[in-house]
Design a protein around this motif. Sequence first.
Motif, PDB file in Angstrom:
ATOM      1  N   SER A 210      41.031  52.031  26.164  1.00 53.80           N
ATOM      2  CA  SER A 210      40.963  50.904  25.463  1.00 53.80           C
ATOM      3  C   SER A 210      42.122  50.121  26.186  1.00 53.80           C
ATOM      4  O   SER A 210      41.588  49.206  25.635  1.00 53.80           O
ATOM      5  CB  SER A 210      40.863  52.098  24.201  1.00 53.80           C
ATOM      6  N   ARG A 211      42.523  50.498  27.082  1.00 53.07           N
ATOM      7  CA  ARG A 211      43.684  49.600  28.308  1.00 53.07           C
ATOM      8  C   ARG A 211      42.738  49.105  28.532  1.00 53.07           C
ATOM      9  O   ARG A 211      42.954  49.553  29.907  1.00 53.07           O
ATOM     10  CB  ARG A 211      45.110  49.717  26.987  1.00 53.07           C
ATOM     11  N   TYR A 212      42.061  47.710  29.443  1.00 51.27           N
ATOM     12  CA  TYR A 212      41.547  47.899  30.789  1.00 51.27           C
ATOM     13  C   TYR A 212      42.209  47.120  32.237  1.00 51.27           C
ATOM     14  O   TYR A 212      42.056  46.946  33.202  1.00 51.27           O
ATOM     15  CB  TYR A 212      40.458  46.668  30.415  1.00 51.27           C
ATOM     16  N   ARG A 213      43.862  46.464  31.153  1.00 57.68           N
ATOM     17  CA  ARG A 213      44.442  46.294  31.909  1.00 57.68           C
ATOM     18  C   ARG A 213      44.147  45.346  32.527  1.00 57.68           C
ATOM     19  O   ARG A 213      43.862  43.945  32.214  1.00 57.68           O
ATOM     20  CB  ARG A 213      45.270  47.027  33.314  1.00 57.68           C
ATOM     21  N   TYR A 214      44.251  44.522  33.789  1.00 56.24           N
ATOM     22  CA  TYR A 214      43.610  43.824  34.534  1.00 56.24           C
ATOM     23  C   TYR A 214      42.318  43.192  35.197  1.00 56.24           C
ATOM     24  O   TYR A 214      41.514  43.252  35.431  1.00 56.24           O
ATOM     25  CB  TYR A 214      44.397  43.002  35.879  1.00 56.24           C
ATOM     26  N   ALA A 215      41.653  44.543  34.610  1.00 52.27           N
ATOM     27  CA  ALA A 215      40.058  44.485  35.145  1.00 52.27           C
ATOM     28  C   ALA A 215      38.783  43.549  34.789  1.00 52.27           C
ATOM     29  O   ALA A 215      37.896  42.889  35.475  1.00 52.27           O
ATOM     30  CB  ALA A 215      39.429  46.056  35.107  1.00 52.27           C
ATOM     31  N   ILE A 216      38.799  43.151  33.334  1.00 55.82           N
ATOM     32  CA  ILE A 216      38.672  42.165  33.266  1.00 55.82           C
ATOM     33  C   ILE A 216      38.841  40.445  33.773  1.00 55.82           C
ATOM     34  O   ILE A 216      38.150  40.183  34.385  1.00 55.82           O
ATOM     35  CB  ILE A 216      38.499  41.783  31.598  1.00 55.82           C
ATOM     36  N   ILE A 217      39.841  40.294  34.510  1.00 60.97           N
ATOM     37  CA  ILE A 217      40.357  39.825  35.001  1.00 60.97           C
ATOM     38  C   ILE A 217      39.745  38.781  36.738  1.00 60.97           C
ATOM     39  O   ILE A 217      38.766  38.808  37.048  1.00 60.97           O
ATOM     40  CB  ILE A 217      41.632  39.308  35.374  1.00 60.97           C
TER      41      ILE A 217
ATOM     42  N   LYS B 243      44.188  56.605  28.196  1.00 59.80           N
ATOM     43  CA  LYS B 243      43.892  55.302  27.213  1.00 59.80           C
ATOM     44  C   LYS B 243      44.268  53.878  28.184  1.00 59.80           C
ATOM     45  O   LYS B 243      43.051  52.912  27.578  1.00 59.80           O
ATOM     46  CB  LYS B 243      43.869  55.158  26.032  1.00 59.80           C
TER      47      LYS B 243
ATOM     48  N   TYR C 187      50.831  43.540  38.514  1.00 61.30           N
ATOM     49  CA  TYR C 187      50.789  44.763  37.073  1.00 61.30           C
ATOM     50  C   TYR C 187      52.276  45.857  37.621  1.00 61.30           C
ATOM     51  O   TYR C 187      52.847  45.880  36.855  1.00 61.30           O
ATOM     52  CB  TYR C 187      49.148  45.461  37.421  1.00 61.30           C
TER      53      TYR C 187
END
Lengths: 180, 197
Positions: free
Chosen positions: A148-155, B127, B192
């Motif tokens: 549920s934590r996508y980090r920078y994938a959406i960017i 997660k 990151y």
Amino acid sequence: MYEIIAEISRWAIPLTLLLVPLAAVLRGVPVFEAFVEGAGEGFATAIKTIPYLVAMLVAISVFRASGAMELMVQTLSPALNLIGFPAEVLPHAIMRPLSGGAALGIATDLIATHGPDSFIGQLVSTMQGSTDTTFYVLTLYFGSVGISRYRYAIISGLAADLTTLAASVFIVQKVFGAGG
Amino acid sequence: MVNYIWLGMIVFSILVAGADGRIEVITRAALEGANNAVKTSLNLIAIIAFWLGIMRLAEAAGLVRALARLVRPLTRLLFPGVPKEHPALGAVIMNLSANILGLGNAATPMGLIAMQELQKLNRGDPKTATDAMCTFLALNTSCLTLIPSTIIGIRLMHNSADPAAIVGTTIFATACGMSVAILVDRVMRFIYHLRGR
């Protein structure tokens, strides 16, 4: 070229279905048992994606039905018209990363209204084919493994979508001309 | 970030509908969205089960590893964190190939298998997405389809003089998007890591 690729697409799955089990048998794999064992995980994998998809599709559905998307289009279109981007295509550009089906509906409608060989028709056809439903894919793929934590994938996904959009306008203008 | 986008979409939508005096559409739209989500997932059961079965055979026959070995020069650049010849790389390549050929039904299960394999390599929080997953999804969502057959069909239906005329422009636009996806993925990964996230 076009025919060759279409032919490869037609044969790809039947050939996979033929060659993979044959190769497995040659390696002494009990093919039926192994297939069933693998397929058994299909149910759990599919079911696991439900909560993630529900969350995302509810937001998208509400966004479309409430008129929020319409408002966004109206606000953005004067600015986009200045850079040679036709406002008619904007709903498609906004919908493309969210819902493949809805975007295809908009594209079909534009092609029917303006004609497939018009500038808008060529542009929306290019846009439809050149990018994927980023949000849906991210939700589905991450959801299937419980992330549920996508980090920078959406960017990176959205940066690619914006680039594709700009590149589509550029190349369609170059190839088909802005008129028509 | 996904938290803010999600919340933003919902809050903005409700405000717009409320101001417009049509707040009642929200309830129906929300339930419709949920309903569509469940239908989509249920529809996936069949194709995922089928392709997981085939993939199990491919793995047992050593084909996935062989494929991973074949494309090692490419994957070593893109997925430095994944051990060479790991089955995840085979699944990644099969997903991208299915995408390129426009085989959507096969692409999704291959993609989910790739994610499962990548998740097995996740040494951190289960997660949180790993670097390799982000790279894979950057590639996947920007991926090239050589023949956008659906849209060609629609153009044909509306009497286009040359329905396939958009293949060239589509490939150009996709190539631009894919290059930027790979670039941004690299830059963001670097940022990151600097921040230790």
